[in-house]
Scaffold this motif. Structure first.
Motif, PDB file in Angstrom:
ATOM      1  N   THR A 121       0.796  -1.166   0.001  1.00  0.00           N
ATOM      2  CA  THR A 121       0.052  -0.089   0.125  1.00  0.00           C
ATOM      3  C   THR A 121       0.764   1.170   0.013  1.00  0.00           C
ATOM      4  O   THR A 121       0.422   2.113  -0.770  1.00  0.00           O
ATOM      5  CB  THR A 121      -0.992   0.115   1.050  1.00  0.00           C
ATOM      6  OG1 THR A 121      -1.783  -1.203   1.094  1.00  0.00           O
ATOM      7  CG2 THR A 121      -1.634   1.407   1.370  1.00  0.00           C
ATOM      8  N   GLN A 122       1.976   1.181   0.757  1.00  0.00           N
ATOM      9  CA  GLN A 122       3.013   2.322   0.785  1.00  0.00           C
ATOM     10  C   GLN A 122       3.594   2.645  -0.600  1.00  0.00           C
ATOM     11  O   GLN A 122       3.833   3.909  -0.823  1.00  0.00           O
ATOM     12  CB  GLN A 122       3.881   2.004   2.020  1.00  0.00           C
ATOM     13  CG  GLN A 122       4.747   3.210   2.287  1.00  0.00           C
ATOM     14  CD  GLN A 122       5.982   3.117   3.147  1.00  0.00           C
ATOM     15  OE1 GLN A 122       5.944   1.848   4.096  1.00  0.00           O
ATOM     16  NE2 GLN A 122       7.003   3.468   3.579  1.00  0.00           N
ATOM     17  N   TYR A 123       3.895   1.599  -1.087  1.00  0.00           N
ATOM     18  CA  TYR A 123       4.545   1.624  -2.411  1.00  0.00           C
ATOM     19  C   TYR A 123       3.586   1.958  -3.640  1.00  0.00           C
ATOM     20  O   TYR A 123       4.016   2.119  -4.871  1.00  0.00           O
ATOM     21  CB  TYR A 123       5.253   0.343  -2.812  1.00  0.00           C
ATOM     22  CG  TYR A 123       6.633   0.206  -1.937  1.00  0.00           C
ATOM     23  CD1 TYR A 123       7.043   1.183  -1.364  1.00  0.00           C
ATOM     24  CD2 TYR A 123       7.165  -1.127  -2.209  1.00  0.00           C
ATOM     25  CE1 TYR A 123       8.241   0.996  -0.534  1.00  0.00           C
ATOM     26  CE2 TYR A 123       8.341  -1.625  -1.390  1.00  0.00           C
ATOM     27  CZ  TYR A 123       8.792  -0.344  -0.593  1.00  0.00           C
ATOM     28  OH  TYR A 123      10.053  -0.561   0.295  1.00  0.00           O
ATOM     29  N   GLY A 124       2.283   2.243  -3.294  1.00  0.00           N
ATOM     30  CA  GLY A 124       1.136   2.244  -4.406  1.00  0.00           C
ATOM     31  C   GLY A 124       0.702   1.234  -5.013  1.00  0.00           C
ATOM     32  O   GLY A 124       0.069   1.469  -6.260  1.00  0.00           O
TER      33      GLY A 124
END
Length: 391
Positions: A209-212
């Motif tokens: 999620t953090q990496y998109g």
């Protein structure tokens, strides 16, 4: 005797000496085993799992450049010169190619399990298809479900995937569950309708999620959308290594005329097991002794005789091959069903009634009915106590 299902919480806990003769199913839901399922479903000839980037590049040297697709990541980042392993982006890169796949955890887990008799790769995308293969009579009684984990750490999403897989197994056959298997099943049942939520809340899910890559979590959280059954095939070839490919080809229309087919996808009479020969012999004797003498009567529409013969077929188990053991059937594999159908089919009128009962009428309830419908209907249908209305 019930088969046993056990869950191993991370690949580092696998002991090679305890794998011999066992069936192992590997889970790396985020993302390796989801990537394998997607690649095969989207047209890859095979997927070759390797331990690391160096091994992948060495393997690639044994192929022509246009024969392969290098796919891989290390610690969440795409390897330079490789395609990204996100399942949703693979289709344009893998069709009609051998995919050489290197990941931090999933492909390593596959290699850690190489001493097992059978090694499969499963995910939410293809869990039901792999469960069906594992439940075939020729498979072993003990099934080890291996959560790949992440760098010697337990991963929540893999346990959820294992729980889903256990749920699929129990729809087909009865098993003894160890406490670890029960824990996986309980987790899945608690979040059965919220796969995206549970995957997002895992450590790997938070990283993606953090990496998109939130869309990728949604993509791999879909259940039972793929029919491929990835299984390690140990090839004795000049290229060496254990290549991961689907257990059998899911041909679409006339695609089998154009696609390359390797020999391990071809089934011949020499591959029949003793159980296959036994059910075939039972069907043959039934036709010769019970049906053939009344061929003319049946063709003159003696429906009472057809009903009588259907009851006898039920007593012999010939109406139960497609019904799971859980609901009183035999739960046989597709080869067994095909053998019975081939033998019964030559009997003209009786064959039509028999096939209507075991296929057109029985299978919709078996595949899509509620538990209550299956419980109330399948037991009577497989015994011939109630005959399908198509008769």
């Amino acid at each position: 005797m019930k088969g046993k299902v056990h869950v191993i919480l991370k690949k580092e806990e696998l002991l090679a000496k305890k794998l011999e003769g066992k069936t192992v199913v590997i889970f790396d839901v985020l993302l390796a085993t989801s990537t394998i399922a997607a690649a095969l479903q989207q047209g890859a000839i095979e997927v070759i799992p390797v331990k690391n980037e160096e091994e992948a590049r060495k393997k690639a040297e044994t192929y022509k450049p246009d024969e392969i697709a290098l796919v891989g990541e290390y610690r969440g980042k795409t390897i330079e010169g490789f395609f990204d392993p996100n399942p949703s982006t693979l289709k344009e890169h893998v069709q009609n190619k051998a995919v050489i796949l290197s990941t931090t955890n999933g492909t390593v887990a596959i290699h850690n399990a190489e001493k097992a008799k059978h090694v499969y790769a499963a995910s939410l995308l293809n869990g039901e298809a792999v469960a069906s293969a594992v439940c075939q009579p020729s498979q072993d009684e003990t099934v080890l479900l291996v959560c790949s984990g992440s760098s010697d750490r337990f991963c929540l999403e893999d346990l959820y995937g294992a729980g889903y897989f256990i749920s699929c197994l129990l729809q087909l056959k009865t098993f003894h569950l160890t406490d670890a298997a029960k824990a996986a099943l309980l987790l899945y049942e608690a979040y059965e309708h919220s796969p995206v939520e549970i995957l997002k809340r895992s450590a790997v899910g938070e990283m993606l999620t953090q990496y998109g890559f939130l869309d990728e979590i949604g993509f791999v959280s879909r259940k039972n959308v793929y029919s491929v059954v990835p299984k390690v095939v140990k090839k004795a070839s000049k290229r060496g290594g254990n290549d991961m490919s689907e257990m059998k080809t899911e041909a679409k229309g006339g695609s089998f005329l154009l696609k390359k087919t390797s020999t391990h996808h071809v089934y011949t009479p020499e591959d029949l097991t003793d159980e296959h020969r036994m059910i075939a012999q039972t069907a043959k004797q039934f036709i010769e002794k019970e049906v053939d003498p009344y061929h003319n009567d049946i063709e003159q529409q003696d429906f009472n005789k057809v009903v009588e013969l259907m009851h006898k077929a039920g007593e012999l188990g010939l109406l139960a091959h497609s019904i799971p053991e859980t609901y009183g059937g035999l739960g046989l594999d597709k080869v067994s069903k095909g053998l019975v159908g081939e033998i019964i089919g030559r009997t003209s009128g009786y064959g039509v009634a028999h096939s209507n009962h075991t296929c057109i009428a029985t299978l919709p309830i078996t595949y899509f009915g509620t538990k209550e419908q299956k419980k109330n209907t399948c037991l009577n249908w497989q015994a011939g106590n109630i005959l399908a209305p198509t008769v």
